[in-house]
Design a protein around this motif. Structure first.
Motif, short mmCIF file in Angstrom:
data_model
loop_
_atom_site.label_atom_id
_atom_site.label_comp_id
_atom_site.label_asym_id
_atom_site.label_seq_id
_atom_site.Cartn_x
_atom_site.Cartn_y
_atom_site.Cartn_z
N ILE A 1 -18.20 33.61 103.23
CA ILE A 1 -18.32 33.54 104.95
C ILE A 1 -17.98 35.33 105.02
O ILE A 1 -16.31 35.49 104.82
N GLU A 2 -18.57 35.90 105.46
CA GLU A 2 -18.31 37.87 105.16
C GLU A 2 -17.30 38.18 104.85
O GLU A 2 -16.27 39.14 104.36
N GLY A 3 -18.77 37.29 103.41
CA GLY A 3 -18.20 38.14 101.75
C GLY A 3 -16.33 37.93 101.23
O GLY A 3 -15.89 38.05 100.71
N ASP A 4 -16.64 36.91 101.82
CA ASP A 4 -14.56 36.16 101.76
C ASP A 4 -13.70 37.70 102.04
O ASP A 4 -13.01 38.19 100.81
N ALA A 5 -13.92 38.86 103.07
CA ALA A 5 -13.13 39.69 102.56
C ALA A 5 -11.50 39.61 103.51
O ALA A 5 -11.64 39.23 104.49
N VAL A 6 -10.94 40.64 102.88
CA VAL A 6 -9.92 41.08 104.13
C VAL A 6 -9.85 42.63 104.68
O VAL A 6 -10.26 43.66 104.14
N PRO A 7 -11.28 42.59 105.24
CA PRO A 7 -11.43 43.99 106.45
C PRO A 7 -10.53 45.00 106.16
O PRO A 7 -11.32 46.03 106.11
N LYS A 8 -9.32 45.02 106.55
CA LYS A 8 -8.42 46.46 106.33
C LYS A 8 -8.46 47.22 104.86
O LYS A 8 -8.34 48.16 104.09
N GLU A 9 -8.39 46.15 103.56
CA GLU A 9 -8.26 46.36 102.50
C GLU A 9 -9.64 46.64 101.56
O GLU A 9 -9.87 47.58 101.25
N GLU B 1 -3.18 28.99 107.90
CA GLU B 1 -2.54 29.11 106.59
C GLU B 1 -3.90 29.47 105.35
O GLU B 1 -3.62 30.34 104.85
N GLN B 2 -5.19 29.85 105.89
CA GLN B 2 -6.10 30.81 104.97
C GLN B 2 -5.84 31.88 105.21
O GLN B 2 -6.48 32.97 105.13
N CYS B 3 -5.83 32.35 106.92
CA CYS B 3 -4.89 33.99 107.08
C CYS B 3 -3.33 33.99 106.27
O CYS B 3 -3.85 35.39 105.82
N LEU B 4 -3.11 33.44 106.50
CA LEU B 4 -1.56 33.88 105.59
C LEU B 4 -2.12 33.57 103.71
O LEU B 4 -1.17 34.20 102.61
N ALA B 5 -2.64 33.02 103.49
CA ALA B 5 -3.53 33.28 101.87
C ALA B 5 -4.05 34.27 101.61
O ALA B 5 -4.47 34.52 100.43
N GLY B 6 -4.95 35.15 102.96
CA GLY B 6 -5.31 36.12 102.43
C GLY B 6 -6.73 35.85 102.64
O GLY B 6 -7.79 36.85 101.80
N HIS B 7 -7.39 34.70 103.62
CA HIS B 7 -8.45 34.63 103.68
C HIS B 7 -8.65 34.66 104.82
O HIS B 7 -9.13 33.48 105.26
N PRO B 8 -8.87 35.12 105.61
CA PRO B 8 -8.30 35.40 106.85
C PRO B 8 -10.66 35.63 107.48
O PRO B 8 -10.17 35.07 108.70
N MET B 9 -11.00 35.67 106.79
CA MET B 9 -12.47 35.08 107.40
C MET B 9 -12.94 33.41 106.96
O MET B 9 -13.59 33.02 107.60
N TYR B 10 -11.37 32.80 106.69
CA TYR B 10 -12.05 31.62 106.38
C TYR B 10 -10.66 30.42 107.96
O TYR B 10 -9.85 29.54 107.82
#
Length: 365
Positions: free
Chosen positions: A310-318, A94-103
């Motif tokens: 964690i990890e800047g709450d980033a989506v690395p590809k963006e 659910e976190q990845c799908l919500a745009g927060h893959p670092m969680y």
């Protein structure tokens, strides 16, 4: 295929550079020839077993390199692509799908499990299997297999030898500011800690238009360097109460604050230095079970918000391409934090990072 890798074998012990076998990339992996890899505090604390990661293991999680081969299911990459490698995530929770893959709910297993989900490891030598896939990459190796969805393509013209730290340390500090705190132009921010993560946060705050940027540390040389890079004020917390100093500078408290230290008393100072309805963020790693004072009786009326990031709450590809673009425009000069070391000097890089003589060591292969 044979390659060289730096292997963590025991706590507080130098990494051993050995020749190892690296297996074929799986269907969802890329084989990457590393050009460079940052050395991060997390590498040191895993080597020293702050978290129970199995040894031996090839660490490294700020890799940048060139794609040499691709698994059968990989799309969007080609041989010769330049990539920066971010953390691993499952992409399905659910976190990845919500745009927060670092969680990602599987973040710990994918990044600290040091094996593939099926239990296999990419590296081995005559003594047996060696932990791999640390943060999906294990970048302290000349050749390594990485999880494809953690890799981010970057333009051909960019200097790969400096880009690796965008995958973790630089992303963590700048992402905490740009993605989580989101300071408005004209706002104030206090950053506790002048290591690479704190300096990245400061550079991001400057790029976002913050006009009062206060750096807090106990090392005068670091504070002077922060001033050179754009801090408007510095506070030596060994000589001055930082909470009082920040409130005096800002006229009541900082709109935003960032703790990059993970030191409990510093976390408390960060919360107390915020203005009414201010927003603070913690990114500094601490040992499991560490508790920090939080003066709820004093802070209730302030309405402050504190985020664990964690990890800047980033989506690395963006996010990584954004940082590359800011750097190209001269708005995010993170390269000034970097000192390069040849692969053979990796243990000196760890030592220089630990004693503070180098902000962000980068190993060049």
């Amino acid at each position: 295929m044979k390659t060289r890798a730096a292997i963590a074998i025991a706590p507080e012990t130098d990494l051993e550079i050995r020749e190892v076998e690296v297996d074929e990339p799986r269907a969802d992996e890329l084989r990457v020839r590393m050009v460079a890899s940052g050395v991060c505090h997390t590498d040191a604390i895993i080597r020293d077993q702050w978290y129970p990661v199995p040894l031996p293991v090839v660490l490294g999680h700020e890799g940048a390199g060139i794609v040499e081969a691709m698994g059968s299911d990989v799309q969007g990459f080609a041989e010769g692509d330049k990539v920066v490698i971010g953390p691993a995530f499952c992409g399905r929770c659910e976190q990845c799908l919500a745009g927060h893959p670092m969680y990602c709910v599987n973040f710990y297993d994918r990044n600290f499990g040091v094996q593939r989900p099926d239990g296999s490891k990419s590296f081995s030598d005559a003594q047996g299997p060696i932990g791999s896939h640390f943060f999906g990459q294990s970048s302290f190796a000349e050749l390594t297999n990485v999880v494809a969805h953690g890799a981010v393509k970057v333009p051909d013209g960019v200097p790969l030898e400096i880009l690796g730290p965008l995958g973790c340390g630089i992303m963590t500090g700048s992402g905490a500011v740009l993605n989580v705190l989101q300071p408005q132009p004209g706002s104030s921010i206090a950053v506790f800690g002048t290591g690479a993560v704190g300096m990245a946060g400061m550079l991001a705050a400057k790029a976002a238009g913050a006009t009062t940027i206060i750096m807090v540390d106990i090392v005068p040389e670091r504070l002077d360097f922060a001033k050179e890079l754009g801090a408007t004020h510095t506070v030596n917390s060994k000589e001055t109460d930082p909470v009082e100093a920040i409130k005096e500078i800002t006229g009541g408290g900082a709109n935003f604050a960032l703790d990059t230290t993970g030191v409990p008393p510093v976390f408390s100072q960060m919360t107390q230095s915020l203005a009414t309805r201010g927003h603070g963020a913690l990114v500094g790693a601490a040992k499991l079970g560490t508790e920090a004072p939080f003066a709820i009786g004093n802070l209730l009326l302030t309405g402050i918000k504190v985020s664990m990031v964690i990890e800047g709450d980033a989506v690395p590809k963006e996010f990584i391409p954004r940082l590359v673009s800011l750097h190209a425009r001269g708005l995010f000069p993170f390269d000034k934090l970097i000192k390069k070391y040849p692969f053979e000097d990796i243990n000196r890089a760890f030592a220089d990072s630990a004693d503070g003589s180098t902000l962000k060591p980068v190993i060049v292969f």
